[in-house]
Design an enzyme around this catalytic site. Structure first.
Site, mmCIF file in Angstrom:
data_model
loop_
_atom_site.group_PDB
_atom_site.id
_atom_site.type_symbol
_atom_site.label_atom_id
_atom_site.label_comp_id
_atom_site.label_asym_id
_atom_site.label_seq_id
_atom_site.Cartn_x
_atom_site.Cartn_y
_atom_site.Cartn_z
ATOM 1 N N LYS A 155 48.908 65.649 81.449
ATOM 2 C CA LYS A 155 48.704 64.913 80.167
ATOM 3 C C LYS A 155 48.635 63.450 80.501
ATOM 4 O O LYS A 155 49.856 62.966 80.666
ATOM 5 C CB LYS A 155 49.372 65.573 79.097
ATOM 6 C CG LYS A 155 49.102 64.892 77.619
ATOM 7 C CD LYS A 155 49.395 65.822 76.800
ATOM 8 C CE LYS A 155 49.310 65.124 75.357
ATOM 9 N NZ LYS A 155 49.927 66.000 74.146
ATOM 10 N N LYS A 183 44.430 66.868 81.034
ATOM 11 C CA LYS A 183 44.138 66.323 79.696
ATOM 12 C C LYS A 183 44.044 64.702 79.595
ATOM 13 O O LYS A 183 45.344 64.502 79.944
ATOM 14 C CB LYS A 183 44.867 66.992 78.629
ATOM 15 C CG LYS A 183 44.602 66.552 77.336
ATOM 16 C CD LYS A 183 45.671 67.230 76.340
ATOM 17 C CE LYS A 183 45.615 66.529 75.061
ATOM 18 N NZ LYS A 183 46.740 66.976 74.207
HETATM 19 N N1 FVT Z 1 48.663 68.327 72.016
HETATM 20 C C1 FVT Z 1 47.178 68.417 71.468
HETATM 21 C C2 FVT Z 1 46.727 67.065 71.732
HETATM 22 O O1 FVT Z 1 47.278 65.989 71.843
HETATM 23 C C3 FVT Z 1 44.987 67.201 71.651
HETATM 24 C C4 FVT Z 1 44.459 65.971 71.804
HETATM 25 C C5 FVT Z 1 42.837 65.519 71.087
HETATM 26 O O2 FVT Z 1 42.418 66.500 71.132
HETATM 27 O O3 FVT Z 1 42.743 64.383 71.124
#
Ligand code: FVT
Length: 332
Positions: free
Chosen positions: A202, A256
């Site tokens: 992440k 992510k």
């Molecule tokens: N822990 C989940 C997220 O940080 C989602 C981020 C996003 O959709 O921008």
């Protein structure tokens, strides 16, 4: 394997592109409803939904309407839904105790979904930011995000989610050692079948802005998340993190954000060969929607093309706010 290409004109690579039927026949990757996980936002109240302004088409829904949405998602064939709570500011504290309240929004939503749509898998988020007065994913002590005390809190949070019926626990906090600690606690408490989808790679990204609006964390956050989320310049480090989380008991891993990190998806899949997911995050969703709303892009086409790109990069599935819309188009 290097493909053999006969010299022109024996080889005319356009031959296999000549019709829709032939293109379908030779297509290497495809997108299906089975690939989708739908992230949704839960708020308090009853029969209430409100739009998230920076994410056109996305709603925050009360628990009863989340259950209804989950029923609709299951009917569309979407295999999993992922819950994010919009926590009232009065419940945000320094000790983040609301995170492991068995009756918090997220845990109530899990139970409501399990009643309304038992066949859909429920995924949860494990991080302290929705409950933290500082907006950080971990405890803040003297300006530092402390690791080990945070992991203890995350374990309590994950256990109440598992007890509420969550199928997939998604630690998104990026603390060290949390996967092993959560796995051990789940085993000890008899939750042998609860899966962990680790947000292993992440990145500290600027694409999360609209999400922070959606969960009401934008105003709360002091500073940035650079001491725990990954530096966008790194690739080898992502492999170390994925390897570490798998060794600690993760069943699946996530990269992510998504579109700017497809190289990481490809490397992860080729290196480890485990179920690999990407999160097409809020900023990616917002930019495609904004361009579509301005008439600059064909919204439906770029949505499906962007999701197919994840499959081509090696992902087994995608967390995407487009899930219901994509499912409807794929069924049409
Ligand atoms: N822990 C989940 C997220 O940080 C989602 C981020 C996003 O959709 O921008």
């Amino acid at each position: 394997m290097k493909p053999t290409v006969a010299p022109f004109p024996s080889s005319r690579l356009r031959r296999t592109r000549q019709s829709s039927a032939i293109r379908a026949l030779v297509r290497s990757n495809s997108l299906s409803v089975d690939d989708l996980i739908w992230p949704v936002f839960v708020r308090d109240g009853k029969d209430t939904e409100e739009p998230v302004p920076s994410m056109p088409g996305v709603m925050r829904r009360s628990v009863d309407l989340i259950a209804k949405a989950a029923r609709e998602a299951a009917d569309l064939g979407i295999p999993a839904i992922c819950l994010f709570p919009y926590t009232d500011t009065s419940l945000k504290t320094e000790d983040c105790a609301e995170a492991w309240n068995p009756d918090n929004l997220c845990n109530r939503a899990i139970r409501a979904i399990k009643d309304a749509a038992p066949e859909i898998a429920v995924m949860t988020d494990v991080a302290l930011d929705p409950y933290n007065i500082n907006g950080h994913d971990g405890y803040v002590v003297d300006g530092e995000i402390v690791n080990d005390a945070t992991v203890e809190a995350l374990v309590k949070m994950a256990l109440t989610q598992a007890e509420s019926g969550a199928d997939i626990i998604g630690p998104s906090d990026m603390m060290d050692g949390r996967i092993g600690a959560i796995r051990k606690a789940l085993e000890q408490d008899g939750h042998h079948n609860v899966m962990i989808l680790s947000y292993a790679a992440k990145y500290a990204s600027s694409f999360y802005g609209p999400f922070r609006d959606a969960v009401g964390a934008s105003g709360a956050l002091s500073g940035d998340k650079n001491t725990y989320q990954m530096d966008p310049g790194n690739s080898d480090e992502a492999m170390r993190l994925i390897e570490r989380d798998l060794a600690e008991g993760a069943d699946m891993v996530m990269v992510k954000p998504g579109m700017p990190y497809l190289d990481i998806c490809r490397r992860a899949k080729e290196t480890f060969g485990v179920p690999t997911f990407a999160y097409q995050v809020s900023g990616e969703y917002a930019m495609l929607q904004a361009a579509a709303q301005n008439g600059w892009l064909d919204g439906e086409k770029v949505m499906l093309e962007s999701l197919l790109g994840f499959k081509r990069a090696g992902c087994d599935g995608i967390l995407t706010y487009f899930a219901p819309e994509a499912a409807r188009l794929l069924a049409a």
